[in-house]
Write a protein that holds these residues in place. Structure first.
Motif, short mmCIF file in Angstrom:
data_model
loop_
_atom_site.label_atom_id
_atom_site.label_comp_id
_atom_site.label_asym_id
_atom_site.label_seq_id
_atom_site.Cartn_x
_atom_site.Cartn_y
_atom_site.Cartn_z
N SER A 1 0.09 2.89 -9.98
CA SER A 1 -1.24 2.43 -9.55
C SER A 1 -1.12 1.34 -8.50
CB SER A 1 -2.00 1.85 -10.74
OG SER A 1 -1.73 2.58 -11.90
N GLN A 2 -2.09 1.34 -7.61
CA GLN A 2 -2.11 0.30 -6.57
C GLN A 2 -3.47 -0.38 -6.50
OE1 GLN A 2 -1.01 2.17 -2.81
NE2 GLN A 2 1.15 1.63 -3.12
N ILE A 3 -3.42 -1.56 -5.91
CA ILE A 3 -4.66 -2.28 -5.59
C ILE A 3 -4.68 -2.40 -4.09
CG2 ILE A 3 -5.94 -4.44 -5.87
CD1 ILE A 3 -3.76 -5.08 -8.03
N GLU A 4 -5.84 -2.18 -3.53
CA GLU A 4 -6.00 -2.27 -2.08
C GLU A 4 -7.13 -3.25 -1.80
OE1 GLU A 4 -4.07 -0.04 -0.41
OE2 GLU A 4 -4.70 -0.67 1.59
N GLY A 5 -6.99 -4.05 -0.76
CA GLY A 5 -8.10 -4.94 -0.43
C GLY A 5 -8.32 -4.98 1.08
N PHE B 1 -0.47 0.73 9.52
CA PHE B 1 -1.92 0.43 9.52
C PHE B 1 -2.25 -1.03 9.75
CE2 PHE B 1 -0.52 0.11 5.14
CZ PHE B 1 0.18 1.30 4.95
N THR B 2 -1.23 -1.88 9.83
CA THR B 2 -1.50 -3.30 10.12
C THR B 2 -0.62 -3.79 11.28
OG1 THR B 2 -0.01 -3.72 8.27
CG2 THR B 2 -2.35 -4.13 7.89
N GLU B 3 -1.15 -4.73 12.02
CA GLU B 3 -0.40 -5.30 13.13
C GLU B 3 -0.93 -6.71 13.43
OE1 GLU B 3 2.31 -4.24 14.60
OE2 GLU B 3 2.29 -6.09 15.80
N TYR C 1 0.62 8.73 -6.06
CA TYR C 1 1.65 9.67 -6.50
C TYR C 1 2.79 9.77 -5.48
CZ TYR C 1 -2.50 10.87 -9.15
OH TYR C 1 -3.61 10.80 -9.95
N ARG C 2 4.02 9.68 -5.97
CA ARG C 2 5.18 9.87 -5.10
C ARG C 2 6.30 10.54 -5.91
NH1 ARG C 2 5.46 4.11 -1.77
NH2 ARG C 2 3.22 4.06 -1.36
N SER C 3 7.04 11.39 -5.23
CA SER C 3 8.08 12.13 -5.93
C SER C 3 9.32 11.25 -6.12
CB SER C 3 8.44 13.37 -5.11
OG SER C 3 9.46 14.07 -5.75
N ILE D 1 -8.53 -7.77 7.72
CA ILE D 1 -7.25 -8.01 7.04
C ILE D 1 -7.17 -7.03 5.87
CG2 ILE D 1 -6.94 -10.43 7.68
CD1 ILE D 1 -8.19 -11.17 4.94
N ALA D 2 -5.94 -6.70 5.49
CA ALA D 2 -5.76 -5.75 4.38
C ALA D 2 -4.54 -6.15 3.58
CB ALA D 2 -5.58 -4.35 4.93
N PHE D 3 -4.56 -5.77 2.31
CA PHE D 3 -3.38 -6.04 1.47
C PHE D 3 -3.26 -4.96 0.39
CE2 PHE D 3 -6.95 -8.68 0.09
CZ PHE D 3 -7.08 -8.34 -1.24
N SER E 1 -0.59 9.10 -1.53
CA SER E 1 0.65 8.37 -1.79
C SER E 1 0.41 6.87 -1.82
CB SER E 1 1.69 8.72 -0.72
OG SER E 1 1.19 8.37 0.54
N HIS E 2 -0.81 6.45 -1.49
CA HIS E 2 -1.19 5.04 -1.59
C HIS E 2 -2.72 4.95 -1.63
CE1 HIS E 2 -0.96 4.70 3.16
NE2 HIS E 2 -1.49 5.82 2.76
N THR E 3 -3.24 3.76 -1.93
CA THR E 3 -4.70 3.61 -1.99
C THR E 3 -5.30 3.24 -0.63
OG1 THR E 3 -4.26 1.39 -2.87
CG2 THR E 3 -5.01 3.04 -4.45
N SER E 4 -4.45 3.11 0.39
CA SER E 4 -4.97 2.71 1.70
C SER E 4 -6.04 3.64 2.29
CB SER E 4 -3.81 2.53 2.68
OG SER E 4 -2.94 1.54 2.20
N PRO E 5 -6.04 4.96 1.99
CA PRO E 5 -7.12 5.80 2.52
C PRO E 5 -8.52 5.31 2.12
CG PRO E 5 -5.53 7.17 1.31
CD PRO E 5 -5.01 5.78 1.31
N VAL E 6 -8.61 4.59 1.00
CA VAL E 6 -9.93 4.07 0.58
C VAL E 6 -10.50 3.15 1.66
CG1 VAL E 6 -11.17 2.75 -1.19
CG2 VAL E 6 -9.32 4.29 -1.86
N GLN E 7 -9.61 2.50 2.42
CA GLN E 7 -10.07 1.64 3.53
C GLN E 7 -11.01 2.41 4.46
OE1 GLN E 7 -7.07 -0.29 5.88
NE2 GLN E 7 -5.82 -0.90 4.13
N ILE E 8 -10.60 3.63 4.80
CA ILE E 8 -11.37 4.42 5.76
C ILE E 8 -12.76 4.77 5.21
CG2 ILE E 8 -11.36 6.53 7.21
CD1 ILE E 8 -9.09 4.52 7.84
N1 DAH Z 1 -0.07 1.21 1.47
C1 DAH Z 1 1.12 0.41 1.39
C2 DAH Z 1 2.13 1.09 0.50
O1 DAH Z 1 1.78 1.93 -0.26
C3 DAH Z 1 0.81 -0.96 0.87
C4 DAH Z 1 0.03 -1.77 1.85
C5 DAH Z 1 0.70 -2.55 2.78
C6 DAH Z 1 -1.32 -1.75 1.85
C7 DAH Z 1 0.03 -3.28 3.72
C8 DAH Z 1 -2.02 -2.51 2.79
C9 DAH Z 1 -1.33 -3.28 3.72
O2 DAH Z 1 -3.35 -2.53 2.84
O3 DAH Z 1 -2.02 -4.00 4.61
O4 DAH Z 1 3.29 0.78 0.55
#
Ligand code: DAH
Length: 358
Positions: free
Chosen positions: A221-225, A265-267, A208-210, A318-320, A182-189
């Motif tokens: 599509s998402q970008i993750e950093g 996942f962020t704080e 993918y989201r319903s 840091i993540a975005f 549902s997001h690209t954040s798993p790539v972080q792991i």
């Molecule tokens: N995964 C979040 C979403 O799909 C977007 C996101 C937010 C990614 C904060 C991040 C983050 O890496 O730090 O809504």
């Protein structure tokens, strides 16, 4: 006997005349080949006459022999001349029929356009690479563990429901149920587990989201950093996102507003807005005091670092995360999100990019 030789000589003269006439009136190479074997071939007319020489003797044989030899020479010579003449003619004909008029203007080519997502993905990748971020990837079919648990989204946490996740029924393994990420954040792991800090990675991919309306499509599509190091913190995040967005929108005066928010996942977490104004019905960035949400970000939660086998007492991260279609739509004025996935050539001709465009 003398009469017979005379007759023969007469015949030879006739033969010469008829052969030369036939050669002269022949108008194509194929016919000439046939004619050649009919005159000079194994059973050709001249060959036949030569065979008859055997029946003669003495002076007669010599006289007639010389006559036939000269006949053969003349016919062969004419034949060769005719061959060259016809070959030249045929070549000339071919050259004329295959003539290419290079002065004509070219026919217009139907060249395809570059999809806006491809274009924006390239732009984003170029900017992030310039900060030393390398590309990382993960699967589209994920498990509950990587999509949620490893990212500090516990079981029954409302955030799981927030994502309207597509579950792949009946498929599960030790990492839980299978689902479309549902997001690209798993790539972080994956990036954390497969590398040792310091590290900088980004990913671009489908999620993918319903959900389905003008601003939501079931696939987008998402970008993750992510950036992990000993002394990395919110100030790095601010610098990177400010520089990134100014470069991406090509607006030096672009201002960013970091609003406190929540992501498991962020704080701390923040949502980032950019300033804009509407001028003549068009959105102009970097001027005015209106704000538009553009991405989520934060410093990586220690539990997430732990899932990635990184010692959170030594390292910080840091993540975005951005929506790629949203970036593309804002930069290039593309109105409806659904057009991105309808594969309508008219849409691509309107919003696509030509290959020569930088
Ligand atoms: N995964 C979040 C979403 O799909 C977007 C996101 C937010 C990614 C904060 C991040 C983050 O890496 O730090 O809504």
């Amino acid at each position: 006997m003398a009469v017979k030789t005379e007759e023969k000589l007469l015949e030879t003269n006739k033969l010469r005349a008829s052969c030369l006439f036939e050669i002269q009136s022949c108008d194509n190479l194929k016919k000439l080949e046939t004619l050649k074997s009919a005159i000079l071939g194994k059973n050709g007319k001249i060959t036949e006459v030569m065979k008859q020489l055997k029946t003669l003797e003495g002076d007669r044989k010599r006289l007639l022999g010389a006559e036939i030899n000269s006949l053969k020479d003349i016919v062969t010579k004419k034949m060769n001349e005719k061959f060259s003449e016809l070959e030249m003619k045929e070549l000339d004909k071919r050259m004329r029929s295959e003539f290419i008029d290079i002065s004509l203007p070219p026919r217009s080519e139907n060249v395809g356009k570059i999809h806006p997502l491809t274009k924006v993905e390239e732009e984003v990748s170029n900017i992030l690479s310039s900060y030393g971020f390398a590309f990382a990837d993960g699967p589209d079919i994920e498990s509950e563990y990587f999509n949620f648990t490893a990212l500090n989204v516990p079981d029954h946490h409302p955030a799981r429901a927030m994502h309207d996740t597509f579950y792949v029924h009946k498929l599960a393994d030790e990492n839980g149920r299978k689902l479309l990420r549902s997001h690209t954040s798993p790539v972080q792991i994956y990036a954390m587990r497969e590398n040792t800090p310091p590290m900088r990675f980004f990913s671009v991919g489908r999620v993918y989201r319903s959900d389905y309306d003008a601003t939501h499509t079931p696939m987008f599509s998402q970008i993750e950093g992510i950036m992990i190091d000993k002394n990395v913190g919110f100030s790095h995040l601010k610098w990177i996102l400010t520089d990134f967005l100014r470069k991406f929108f090509e607006v030096k005066s672009l201002r960013l507003r970091f609003r406190p928010s929540f992501f498991p996942f962020t704080e701390p977490s923040a949502e980032v807005d950019i300033n804009y104004e509407i001028r003549d019905g068009k959105i102009v960035f970097g001027v005015g005091n209106k704000w538009l949400e553009i991405c989520g970000c934060g410093t990586i939660h220690p539990n997430v670092l732990k899932s990635g086998n990184i010692d959170s007492s030594k390292y910080h991260g840091i993540a975005f995360g951005f929506g790629l279609e949203r970036l593309a739509s804002l930069k290039y004025g593309i109105p409806d999100l659904r057009g991105y996935f309808e594969f309508d050539e008219r849409w691509l001709n309107t919003f696509g990019f030509s290959h020569s465009a930088k």
